[in-house]
Design an enzyme around this catalytic site. Structure first.
Site, PDB file in Angstrom:
ATOM      1  N   PRO A  12     105.504  50.123  45.444  1.00  0.00           N
ATOM      2  CA  PRO A  12     104.567  50.645  46.434  1.00  0.00           C
ATOM      3  C   PRO A  12     104.179  49.630  47.515  1.00  0.00           C
ATOM      4  O   PRO A  12     104.030  48.445  47.240  1.00  0.00           O
ATOM      5  CB  PRO A  12     103.336  51.019  45.602  1.00  0.00           C
ATOM      6  N   ASN A  13     104.039  50.164  48.707  1.00  0.00           N
ATOM      7  CA  ASN A  13     103.587  49.431  49.906  1.00  0.00           C
ATOM      8  C   ASN A  13     104.625  48.481  50.478  1.00  0.00           C
ATOM      9  O   ASN A  13     104.412  47.899  51.535  1.00  0.00           O
ATOM     10  CB  ASN A  13     102.270  48.669  49.634  1.00  0.00           C
ATOM     11  N   ARG A  20     102.576  44.533  56.863  1.00  0.00           N
ATOM     12  CA  ARG A  20     101.564  44.407  55.821  1.00  0.00           C
ATOM     13  C   ARG A  20     101.230  42.934  55.551  1.00  0.00           C
ATOM     14  O   ARG A  20     102.090  42.165  55.121  1.00  0.00           O
ATOM     15  CB  ARG A  20     102.169  45.018  54.552  1.00  0.00           C
ATOM     16  N   TYR A  25     102.944  38.128  53.010  1.00  0.00           N
ATOM     17  CA  TYR A  25     104.272  38.663  52.673  1.00  0.00           C
ATOM     18  C   TYR A  25     105.351  38.346  53.705  1.00  0.00           C
ATOM     19  O   TYR A  25     106.504  38.691  53.509  1.00  0.00           O
ATOM     20  CB  TYR A  25     104.171  40.180  52.463  1.00  0.00           C
ATOM     21  N   ASN A  76     110.955  44.530  42.422  1.00  0.00           N
ATOM     22  CA  ASN A  76     109.630  44.102  42.842  1.00  0.00           C
ATOM     23  C   ASN A  76     108.765  45.350  42.711  1.00  0.00           C
ATOM     24  O   ASN A  76     108.801  46.237  43.569  1.00  0.00           O
ATOM     25  CB  ASN A  76     109.628  43.588  44.285  1.00  0.00           C
ATOM     26  N   ALA A  79     102.256  46.425  43.173  1.00  0.00           N
ATOM     27  CA  ALA A  79     101.030  46.485  42.368  1.00  0.00           C
ATOM     28  C   ALA A  79     101.273  47.073  40.974  1.00  0.00           C
ATOM     29  O   ALA A  79     100.517  46.777  40.030  1.00  0.00           O
ATOM     30  CB  ALA A  79      99.974  47.305  43.103  1.00  0.00           C
ATOM     31  N   HIS A  82     101.209  44.964  37.772  1.00  0.00           N
ATOM     32  CA  HIS A  82      99.974  44.605  37.067  1.00  0.00           C
ATOM     33  C   HIS A  82      99.325  45.793  36.358  1.00  0.00           C
ATOM     34  O   HIS A  82      98.263  45.643  35.762  1.00  0.00           O
ATOM     35  CB  HIS A  82      98.974  44.002  38.070  1.00  0.00           C
ATOM     36  N   GLU A 100     112.660  40.255  37.675  1.00  0.00           N
ATOM     37  CA  GLU A 100     111.426  40.625  38.376  1.00  0.00           C
ATOM     38  C   GLU A 100     111.264  39.693  39.576  1.00  0.00           C
ATOM     39  O   GLU A 100     111.351  38.471  39.417  1.00  0.00           O
ATOM     40  CB  GLU A 100     110.255  40.457  37.394  1.00  0.00           C
ATOM     41  N   HIS A 102     108.986  38.709  43.216  1.00  0.00           N
ATOM     42  CA  HIS A 102     107.789  38.864  44.050  1.00  0.00           C
ATOM     43  C   HIS A 102     107.915  37.968  45.266  1.00  0.00           C
ATOM     44  O   HIS A 102     108.324  36.803  45.136  1.00  0.00           O
ATOM     45  CB  HIS A 102     106.527  38.475  43.277  1.00  0.00           C
ATOM     46  N   LEU A 103     107.533  38.494  46.400  1.00  0.00           N
ATOM     47  CA  LEU A 103     107.543  37.677  47.620  1.00  0.00           C
ATOM     48  C   LEU A 103     106.531  36.541  47.518  1.00  0.00           C
ATOM     49  O   LEU A 103     106.816  35.393  47.828  1.00  0.00           O
ATOM     50  CB  LEU A 103     107.192  38.557  48.833  1.00  0.00           C
ATOM     51  N   SER A 104     105.314  36.892  47.104  1.00  0.00           N
ATOM     52  CA  SER A 104     104.254  35.885  46.993  1.00  0.00           C
ATOM     53  C   SER A 104     104.288  35.266  45.592  1.00  0.00           C
ATOM     54  O   SER A 104     104.895  35.833  44.676  1.00  0.00           O
ATOM     55  CB  SER A 104     102.891  36.541  47.251  1.00  0.00           C
ATOM     56  N   ARG A 109      97.382  33.569  43.273  1.00  0.00           N
ATOM     57  CA  ARG A 109      96.564  34.569  43.964  1.00  0.00           C
ATOM     58  C   ARG A 109      95.427  35.062  43.048  1.00  0.00           C
ATOM     59  O   ARG A 109      95.042  34.378  42.119  1.00  0.00           O
ATOM     60  CB  ARG A 109      97.474  35.709  44.451  1.00  0.00           C
TER      61      ARG A 109
HETATM   62  C1  DQA Z   1     103.968  41.592  45.189  1.00  0.00           C
HETATM   63  C2  DQA Z   1     102.711  41.000  44.549  1.00  0.00           C
HETATM   64  C3  DQA Z   1     101.828  42.109  44.002  1.00  0.00           C
HETATM   65  O1  DQA Z   1     100.656  41.539  43.428  1.00  0.00           O
HETATM   66  C4  DQA Z   1     101.396  43.047  45.102  1.00  0.00           C
HETATM   67  O2  DQA Z   1     100.629  44.090  44.606  1.00  0.00           O
HETATM   68  C5  DQA Z   1     102.551  43.551  45.908  1.00  0.00           C
HETATM   69  C6  DQA Z   1     103.636  42.625  46.244  1.00  0.00           C
HETATM   70  C7  DQA Z   1     104.820  40.515  45.875  1.00  0.00           C
HETATM   71  O3  DQA Z   1     105.968  40.804  46.195  1.00  0.00           O
HETATM   72  O4  DQA Z   1     104.353  39.396  46.105  1.00  0.00           O
HETATM   73  O5  DQA Z   1     102.564  44.690  46.349  1.00  0.00           O
HETATM   74  O6  DQA Z   1     104.756  42.194  44.173  1.00  0.00           O
END
Ligand code: DQA
Length: 147
Positions: A12-13, A20, A25, A76, A79, A82, A100, A102-104, A109
């Site tokens: 999502p997102n 965003r 990101y 990825n 959210a 979590h 798995e 993640h960009l960040s 965080r």
């Molecule tokens: C994310 C980190 C997640 O905590 C966040 O909800 C995202 C992006 C990342 O790629 O850093 O949507 O997965």
């Protein structure tokens, strides 16, 4: 036809990447990430499909369907990382080696991002390298499958 095909799932997102929270990101769009992945896949001589969804059930369905079509997954889950026992259970059920990404760096965080439901059922996790996290994830899953 390549012997190995990898499915990249964006949760999502992530369709809004580029717009965003770019300070977190980055400014690379999802289309640019996918383009880089297709070009890497060509060099690695593997097949590749990319899917983005904002819906948990669609991601679960895609993981189930990958049993017939893909040997590795890079996810990825955004959210859902979590929150989603359903995505974790899907990965555990299909037993397709999954990385798995993640960009960040989720560990630097907010506290609620420090726990990943997926971490225990994936081969490994790559977190904090921006768009390169996906590319490193693709390389990692292909290396794992070629071992
Ligand atoms: C994310 C980190 C997640 O905590 C966040 O909800 C995202 C992006 C990342 O790629 O850093 O949507 O997965």
């Amino acid at each position: 036809m390549p012997e190995i095909s990898v499915l990249v799932l964006h949760g999502p997102n992530l369709n809004l990447l580029g717009l965003r929270e770019p300070e977190i990101y980055g400014s690379t769009t999802i289309e640019q990430i996918n383009q880089a992945l297709y070009s890497d896949a060509k060099k690695l001589q593997v097949g590749l499909d990319c899917l983005q969804s904002n819906h948990e059930g669609i991601l679960v369905d895609a993981i189930h369907n990958a049993r017939q079509t893909h040997q590795g997954i890079v996810i990825n889950a955004g959210a859902y990382t979590h929150t989603s026992v359903a995505i974790r259970d899907a990965i555990a059920a299909v037993q397709i080696p999954t990385v798995e990404a993640h960009l960040s760096n989720i560990y630097t965080r907010e506290e609620f991002r420090h726990h990943s439901y997926l971490a225990a059922v994936v081969v490994g996790q790559i977190s904090g390298f921006g768009a390169d996290s996906y590319r490193l994830g693709l390389q990692a899953v292909v290396n794992y499958l070629n071992r």
